[in-house]
Design a protein around this motif. Structure first.
Motif, PDB file in Angstrom:
ATOM      1  N   HIS A  59       0.816  -1.223   0.000  1.00 43.58           N
ATOM      2  CA  HIS A  59       0.000   0.000   0.000  1.00 43.58           C
ATOM      3  C   HIS A  59       0.846   1.268   0.000  1.00 43.58           C
ATOM      4  O   HIS A  59       0.303   2.376  -0.005  1.00 43.58           O
ATOM      5  CB  HIS A  59      -0.924   0.033   1.230  1.00 43.58           C
ATOM      6  N   CYS A  91      -0.210   6.556   1.929  1.00 50.91           N
ATOM      7  CA  CYS A  91      -0.735   5.196   2.044  1.00 50.91           C
ATOM      8  C   CYS A  91      -1.971   5.085   1.148  1.00 50.91           C
ATOM      9  O   CYS A  91      -2.938   5.837   1.335  1.00 50.91           O
ATOM     10  CB  CYS A  91      -1.096   4.901   3.499  1.00 50.91           C
ATOM     11  N   ALA A 123      -4.050   2.635   1.105  1.00 45.73           N
ATOM     12  CA  ALA A 123      -5.162   1.984   1.812  1.00 45.73           C
ATOM     13  C   ALA A 123      -5.980   2.976   2.619  1.00 45.73           C
ATOM     14  O   ALA A 123      -7.201   2.847   2.745  1.00 45.73           O
ATOM     15  CB  ALA A 123      -4.625   0.887   2.730  1.00 45.73           C
ATOM     16  N   THR A 124      -5.327   3.984   3.202  1.00 43.76           N
ATOM     17  CA  THR A 124      -6.054   4.955   4.031  1.00 43.76           C
ATOM     18  C   THR A 124      -6.236   6.294   3.315  1.00 43.76           C
ATOM     19  O   THR A 124      -6.925   7.179   3.831  1.00 43.76           O
ATOM     20  CB  THR A 124      -5.289   5.231   5.341  1.00 43.76           C
TER      21      THR A 124
END
Ligand code: FES
Length: 370
Positions: A180, A187, A189-190
């Protein structure tokens, strides 16, 4: 600065191997030696655990406890013999090493309090040294060349959750591995910055995967460890049974002393009457009590020749026995040997001889001047 160096337990385990071997062999031998000797468990033997406890009660700082235990001497003797065997085997094979070491400290320290507390100077008594020799294994167990290490390894690699050891990593290393990781420390993913506090990859396993792994590893180690311990205990029990059987056969043909206890009479001008001379067999011995309760021993090595001694070994007080076949008075506790003609030390660790009392025969009765 005071923290342990990397792999401290493993290093300690290698350094302690000679001591572990010595303690393992010694305690295995001590346990088997007791098991092979039926006299040790006999309440009528002057060299048995019962006689030794009676002696210890008089001088031990825990005499209030020994007083209650003395009637269970035979049971305690078996517990000690089997305990020593289990401790020895545990250390030799490195199986449940910490528990074996705790048992070793317990037995050695109990013997220090009950038997060798008054040894003077203190460094001549071995029990305190044994208790301290076991303490490194209480701290670090048996981490090398041991069944414990084998069980631990099998427990951590044998299941579906392959090795879950905790490792320290920099966030840079995490980013290099993480799928990620996005440019500019972001990031994907976030959709925020790459941060250990909010990282979904780092946080999730911590709460679920790691816990599941620890639980399953613990279970596997318990099952494998229990199975290995059961097999080892069965082997030790079978060995003990064979040794006990051989010991009984061997002992039945070599009686070494007579269990006769003379009944004392009153004091006279000849000395203290301790019983009939005919009750002391030729080539044998009999025991009697000195005025303070300490055991005495009277011998008749050849017909009509008597000698009487304070039977308490000058080393640590165990009552000595007469061995006609070797023409020696022998202490069963640590093997001191004394000359039956004058009580002098033949072999230590005792450094002084037995106290001798003049003995005479008058009208068939024995008198000692104490
Ligand atoms: S008590 Fe230690 S040799 Fe006798």
């Amino acid at each position: 600065m005071l923290s342990a160096p990397p792999r401290a337990w493993a290093l300690a385990g290698w350094a302690l191997l000679p001591l572990r071997l010595f303690l393992g062999v010694t305690f295995t031998f001590a346990g088997l030696q007791k098991i092979a000797n039926p006299e040790f468990f006999s309440k009528t033997s002057s060299s048995g655990v019962y006689a030794q406890m009676l002696q210890a009660v008089r001088h031990s700082p825990i005499s209030f406890l020994l007083n209650h235990l003395v009637e269970h001497a035979t049971l305690l003797g078996w517990a000690m013999a089997l305990g020593e065997l289990a401790i020895g085997v545990g250390l030799l094979f490195g199986l449940w090493g910490r528990i074996a070491a705790i048992g070793g400290v317990t037995i050695a320290f109990s013997l220090f309090l009950s038997v060798s507390f008054h040894t003077n100077p203190y460094y001549l008594g071995s029990d305190l040294a044994y208790a301290l020799a076991f303490t490194p294994f209480v701290l670090c167990g048996t981490p090398v060349l041991s069944l414990d290490a084998l069980i631990r390894k099998r427990g951590t690699t044998g299941g579906a959750d392959n090795s879950q050891e905790l490792v320290v990593m920099t966030m840079g290393a995490v980013r290099a591995l993480c799928t990620h990781a996005a440019p500019n420390d972001a990031c994907s993913a976030t959709s925020g910055p790459c941060d250990g506090a909010t990282c979904p990859v780092l946080r999730e396993p911590k709460s679920t995967l790691a816990k599941r792994s620890v639980d399953s590893v613990g279970r596997r180690q318990l099952v494998v460890g229990g199975a290995v311990a059961a097999v080892t205990a069965a082997g030790a029990a079978a060995t003990a049974a064979v040794v006990a059987g051989v010991g009984r056969v061997g002992n039945s043909s070599t009686p070494t002393t007579t269990p006769v206890t003379l009944k004392p009479g009153s004091n006279t001008s000849n000395g203290r009457r301790i019983g009939k001379a005919s009750d002391v067999p030729v080539g044998g011995s009999a025991t009697f009590s000195l005025p303070d309760g300490t055991p005495g021993i009277v011998l008749q090595p050849t017909s009509g020749t008597y000698a009487a001694y304070n039977a308490a070994c000058p080393h640590q007080g165990c009552p000595v026995d007469y061995f006609k076949s070797q023409n020696l008075l022998v202490c069963p506790c640590h093997g001191s040997q004394f000359n039956p003609d004058n009580g002098a030390v033949e072999v230590g660790p005792a450094v002084t001889g037995l106290i001798e009392y003049p003995v005479t025969v008058v009208d068939g009765d024995l008198y000692v001047k104490v």
